[in-house]
Design a protein around this motif. Structure first.
Motif, PDB file in Angstrom:
ATOM      1  N   THR A  94       0.830  -1.203   0.000  1.00  0.00           N
ATOM      2  CA  THR A  94       0.000   0.000   0.000  1.00  0.00           C
ATOM      3  C   THR A  94       0.865   1.253   0.000  1.00  0.00           C
ATOM      4  O   THR A  94       0.624   2.201  -0.763  1.00  0.00           O
ATOM      5  CB  THR A  94      -0.933  -0.001   1.226  1.00  0.00           C
ATOM      6  N   LYS A  95       1.885   1.265   0.842  1.00  0.00           N
ATOM      7  CA  LYS A  95       2.797   2.408   0.923  1.00  0.00           C
ATOM      8  C   LYS A  95       3.523   2.603  -0.401  1.00  0.00           C
ATOM      9  O   LYS A  95       3.643   3.737  -0.901  1.00  0.00           O
ATOM     10  CB  LYS A  95       3.800   2.176   2.054  1.00  0.00           C
ATOM     11  N   TYR A  96       4.005   1.517  -0.987  1.00  0.00           N
ATOM     12  CA  TYR A  96       4.733   1.604  -2.254  1.00  0.00           C
ATOM     13  C   TYR A  96       3.839   2.171  -3.355  1.00  0.00           C
ATOM     14  O   TYR A  96       4.239   3.072  -4.103  1.00  0.00           O
ATOM     15  CB  TYR A  96       5.241   0.228  -2.658  1.00  0.00           C
ATOM     16  N   ILE A  97       2.612   1.661  -3.454  1.00  0.00           N
ATOM     17  CA  ILE A  97       1.678   2.123  -4.486  1.00  0.00           C
ATOM     18  C   ILE A  97       1.322   3.593  -4.261  1.00  0.00           C
ATOM     19  O   ILE A  97       1.277   4.385  -5.211  1.00  0.00           O
ATOM     20  CB  ILE A  97       0.420   1.236  -4.508  1.00  0.00           C
ATOM     21  N   ASP A  98       1.074   3.971  -3.002  1.00  0.00           N
ATOM     22  CA  ASP A  98       0.810   5.382  -2.684  1.00  0.00           C
ATOM     23  C   ASP A  98       1.910   6.278  -3.235  1.00  0.00           C
ATOM     24  O   ASP A  98       1.646   7.274  -3.923  1.00  0.00           O
ATOM     25  CB  ASP A  98       0.743   5.584  -1.167  1.00  0.00           C
ATOM     26  N   ASP A  99       3.150   5.935  -2.897  1.00  0.00           N
ATOM     27  CA  ASP A  99       4.281   6.784  -3.267  1.00  0.00           C
ATOM     28  C   ASP A  99       4.461   6.859  -4.775  1.00  0.00           C
ATOM     29  O   ASP A  99       4.736   7.930  -5.331  1.00  0.00           O
ATOM     30  CB  ASP A  99       5.564   6.260  -2.617  1.00  0.00           C
ATOM     31  N   LYS A 100       4.332   5.730  -5.461  1.00  0.00           N
ATOM     32  CA  LYS A 100       4.542   5.715  -6.909  1.00  0.00           C
ATOM     33  C   LYS A 100       3.443   6.463  -7.647  1.00  0.00           C
ATOM     34  O   LYS A 100       3.682   7.119  -8.662  1.00  0.00           O
ATOM     35  CB  LYS A 100       4.643   4.278  -7.417  1.00  0.00           C
ATOM     36  N   LEU A 102       1.715   9.099  -6.515  1.00  0.00           N
ATOM     37  CA  LEU A 102       1.926  10.535  -6.356  1.00  0.00           C
ATOM     38  C   LEU A 102       3.178  10.995  -7.092  1.00  0.00           C
ATOM     39  O   LEU A 102       3.189  12.071  -7.722  1.00  0.00           O
ATOM     40  CB  LEU A 102       2.024  10.891  -4.870  1.00  0.00           C
ATOM     41  N   GLN A 103       4.238  10.192  -7.034  1.00  0.00           N
ATOM     42  CA  GLN A 103       5.467  10.554  -7.726  1.00  0.00           C
ATOM     43  C   GLN A 103       5.228  10.699  -9.224  1.00  0.00           C
ATOM     44  O   GLN A 103       5.685  11.661  -9.857  1.00  0.00           O
ATOM     45  CB  GLN A 103       6.530   9.494  -7.485  1.00  0.00           C
ATOM     46  N   THR A 104       4.489   9.764  -9.789  1.00  0.00           N
ATOM     47  CA  THR A 104       4.241   9.782 -11.228  1.00  0.00           C
ATOM     48  C   THR A 104       3.289  10.899 -11.618  1.00  0.00           C
ATOM     49  O   THR A 104       3.528  11.644 -12.578  1.00  0.00           O
ATOM     50  CB  THR A 104       3.675   8.433 -11.691  1.00  0.00           C
ATOM     51  N   GLN A 113      -4.617  11.750 -15.239  1.00  0.00           N
ATOM     52  CA  GLN A 113      -5.611  10.687 -15.146  1.00  0.00           C
ATOM     53  C   GLN A 113      -5.064   9.531 -14.319  1.00  0.00           C
ATOM     54  O   GLN A 113      -4.006   8.981 -14.614  1.00  0.00           O
ATOM     55  CB  GLN A 113      -5.979  10.190 -16.544  1.00  0.00           C
ATOM     56  N   VAL A 114      -5.815   9.164 -13.278  1.00  0.00           N
ATOM     57  CA  VAL A 114      -5.441   8.064 -12.400  1.00  0.00           C
ATOM     58  C   VAL A 114      -6.585   7.055 -12.401  1.00  0.00           C
ATOM     59  O   VAL A 114      -7.740   7.430 -12.175  1.00  0.00           O
ATOM     60  CB  VAL A 114      -5.200   8.560 -10.954  1.00  0.00           C
ATOM     61  N   VAL A 115      -6.278   5.799 -12.678  1.00  0.00           N
ATOM     62  CA  VAL A 115      -7.301   4.759 -12.670  1.00  0.00           C
ATOM     63  C   VAL A 115      -6.949   3.748 -11.578  1.00  0.00           C
ATOM     64  O   VAL A 115      -5.886   3.121 -11.618  1.00  0.00           O
ATOM     65  CB  VAL A 115      -7.411   4.046 -14.030  1.00  0.00           C
ATOM     66  N   LEU A 116      -7.837   3.615 -10.593  1.00  0.00           N
ATOM     67  CA  LEU A 116      -7.629   2.712  -9.468  1.00  0.00           C
ATOM     68  C   LEU A 116      -8.579   1.527  -9.593  1.00  0.00           C
ATOM     69  O   LEU A 116      -9.794   1.704  -9.668  1.00  0.00           O
ATOM     70  CB  LEU A 116      -7.888   3.448  -8.146  1.00  0.00           C
ATOM     71  N   LEU A 117      -8.030   0.322  -9.624  1.00  0.00           N
ATOM     72  CA  LEU A 117      -8.830  -0.905  -9.667  1.00  0.00           C
ATOM     73  C   LEU A 117      -8.828  -1.474  -8.254  1.00  0.00           C
ATOM     74  O   LEU A 117      -7.801  -1.982  -7.781  1.00  0.00           O
ATOM     75  CB  LEU A 117      -8.247  -1.880 -10.682  1.00  0.00           C
ATOM     76  N   THR A 118      -9.972  -1.389  -7.558  1.00  0.00           N
ATOM     77  CA  THR A 118      -9.983  -1.558  -6.109  1.00  0.00           C
ATOM     78  C   THR A 118     -11.108  -2.477  -5.630  1.00  0.00           C
ATOM     79  O   THR A 118     -11.918  -2.960  -6.413  1.00  0.00           O
ATOM     80  CB  THR A 118     -10.149  -0.191  -5.424  1.00  0.00           C
ATOM     81  N   ASP A 119     -11.151  -2.647  -4.303  1.00  0.00           N
ATOM     82  CA  ASP A 119     -12.199  -3.461  -3.696  1.00  0.00           C
ATOM     83  C   ASP A 119     -13.442  -2.654  -3.367  1.00  0.00           C
ATOM     84  O   ASP A 119     -14.427  -3.189  -2.858  1.00  0.00           O
ATOM     85  CB  ASP A 119     -11.670  -4.161  -2.438  1.00  0.00           C
ATOM     86  N   GLY A 120     -13.406  -1.343  -3.628  1.00  0.00           N
ATOM     87  CA  GLY A 120     -14.552  -0.474  -3.354  1.00  0.00           C
ATOM     88  C   GLY A 120     -14.397   0.368  -2.111  1.00  0.00           C
ATOM     89  O   GLY A 120     -15.149   1.311  -1.897  1.00  0.00           O
ATOM     90  N   ARG A 127      -7.381  10.448   0.822  1.00  0.00           N
ATOM     91  CA  ARG A 127      -6.288  10.641   1.773  1.00  0.00           C
ATOM     92  C   ARG A 127      -4.965  11.057   1.147  1.00  0.00           C
ATOM     93  O   ARG A 127      -4.068  11.522   1.873  1.00  0.00           O
ATOM     94  CB  ARG A 127      -6.070   9.377   2.607  1.00  0.00           C
ATOM     95  N   LEU A 128      -4.793  10.906  -0.170  1.00  0.00           N
ATOM     96  CA  LEU A 128      -3.552  11.323  -0.809  1.00  0.00           C
ATOM     97  C   LEU A 128      -3.656  12.766  -1.302  1.00  0.00           C
ATOM     98  O   LEU A 128      -4.730  13.249  -1.644  1.00  0.00           O
ATOM     99  CB  LEU A 128      -3.210  10.397  -1.975  1.00  0.00           C
ATOM    100  N   SER A 129      -2.512  13.437  -1.359  1.00  0.00           N
ATOM    101  CA  SER A 129      -2.472  14.851  -1.763  1.00  0.00           C
ATOM    102  C   SER A 129      -2.342  14.948  -3.281  1.00  0.00           C
ATOM    103  O   SER A 129      -1.247  15.151  -3.818  1.00  0.00           O
ATOM    104  CB  SER A 129      -1.300  15.562  -1.072  1.00  0.00           C
ATOM    105  N   TRP A 130      -3.472  14.797  -3.964  1.00  0.00           N
ATOM    106  CA  TRP A 130      -3.465  14.829  -5.424  1.00  0.00           C
ATOM    107  C   TRP A 130      -3.246  16.249  -5.921  1.00  0.00           C
ATOM    108  O   TRP A 130      -3.812  17.196  -5.379  1.00  0.00           O
ATOM    109  CB  TRP A 130      -4.787  14.297  -5.964  1.00  0.00           C
TER     110      TRP A 130
END
Length: 316
Positions: A94-100, A102-104, A113-120, A127-130
């Protein structure tokens, strides 16, 4: 770990998209399970993942802070730090994905454009600073997402200003069309992340890859975490996990790197306990052109051909 691992050494090379064998498979087959009651496994899995984030948030030195995960956790559930320790790799992912993410995104000019494939119950949109002009798409089980949205509204969760958050039900008959109808543009940069999406079969994940390949521009990234069973049920005796990953992703136009959980922990100044965790953390780069890019190229080629513009042909 400050850069996307494995891609600094080789510049992206565009590969023209061949006629796609999965172009008509734009829905994620196998993900149409109906969520009819509180005991549905998809709902419970999402709550369990939120519980881990809640527990990690309350550690003395958390990897990340999720101020909203607690609204999904039943009040009678006590924090079990031992359970969180057992699933520490999931928190590292989770931490790794968060950082990557935002970095990207922070290195993308203009529309992001950010596409998140999630559990809902993914709280990243909140919670992230977009950065400004971020459009975040969530693909997840519709009923779980709606329940989560009600809970998040109840605790005052807000999307960052000048950002947009849009949901696409994974039950949609055509995921690709639904994303485009919501405003996704295959001629603009994007980053894709998968964590928690309830992929039921290997064929379902292949369709996920197909959708990302069709929509993501050349040079875009797809990252996340794959469940252990996906590898255990598909990998052959004559193939290593890395070989299997390379073949699977390259067949869909991606160059992929597997990310070591031990390396993630080390770069965060943490020590990873010796435990069996077979999920796969990965980052993949799109080598092909998206469908929209190919269509733009075809139109330009037709225009130049119609005008007999020899200089235009040379530029193409």
């Amino acid at each position: 770990m400050d850069s996307l691992v494995g891609f600094a050494h080789a510049p992206a090379t565009a590969i023209l998209r061949p006629p796609s064998t999965c172009a008509s498979k734009k829905k994620i087959n196998g993900l149409r399970a109906k969520l009819s009651d509180d005991n549905d496994p998809l709902l419970q899995t999402a709550i369990n993942a939120a519980s881990l984030r809640f527990q990690e948030t309350h550690r003395p030195e958390p990897l990340f802070v999720d101020p909203y995960a607690g609204c999904f956790v039943p009040p009678d559930v006590q924090m079990d730090m031992r359970q969180c320790s057992h699933h520490y790799c999931q928190c590292l992912a989770t931490k790794y994905i968060d950082d990557k993410l935002l970095q990207t995104v922070n290195h993308i000019d203009g529309l992001k454009q950010v596409v998140l494939l999630t559990d809902g119950m993914d709280t990243r949109p909140y919670r992230l600073s977009w950065p400004t002009s971020s459009i975040i798409f969530d693909i997840s089980p519709d009923r779980v997402f709606k329940r989560a949205a009600e809970k998040l509204e109840g605790v005052g969760a807000k999307i960052p200003r000048k950002s947009l958050f849009l949901h696409v039900p994974m039950e949609s008959s055509d995921i690709q069309q639904s994303l485009c109808a919501k405003g996704f543009n295959g001629n603009q940069p994007s980053i894709w992340a998968i964590q928690g999406l309830p992929v039921m079969t290997f064929a379902s994940f292949e369709e996920v890859l197909c959708i990302v390949s069709n929509l993501a521009m050349n040079g875009c990234f797809f990252l996340g975490e794959l469940p252990a069973w996906l590898v255990e049920t598909e990998i052959g005796m004559k193939s290593s996990t890395r070989q299997w990953m390379d073949k699977l992703f390259m067949s869909n136009g991606f160059r992929v790197d597997m990310i070591s959980y031990e390396d993630v922990a080390r770069n965060l100044g943490k020590q990873l306990a010796s435990e069996q965790y077979k999920n796969i953390l990965f980052v993949a780069e799109q080598l092909r052109f998206s469908d929209d890019q190919m269509e733009t190229w075809r139109r330009e080629f037709q225009r130049v051909e119609d005008q007999g513009d020899e200089e235009g042909f040379e530029e193409l």
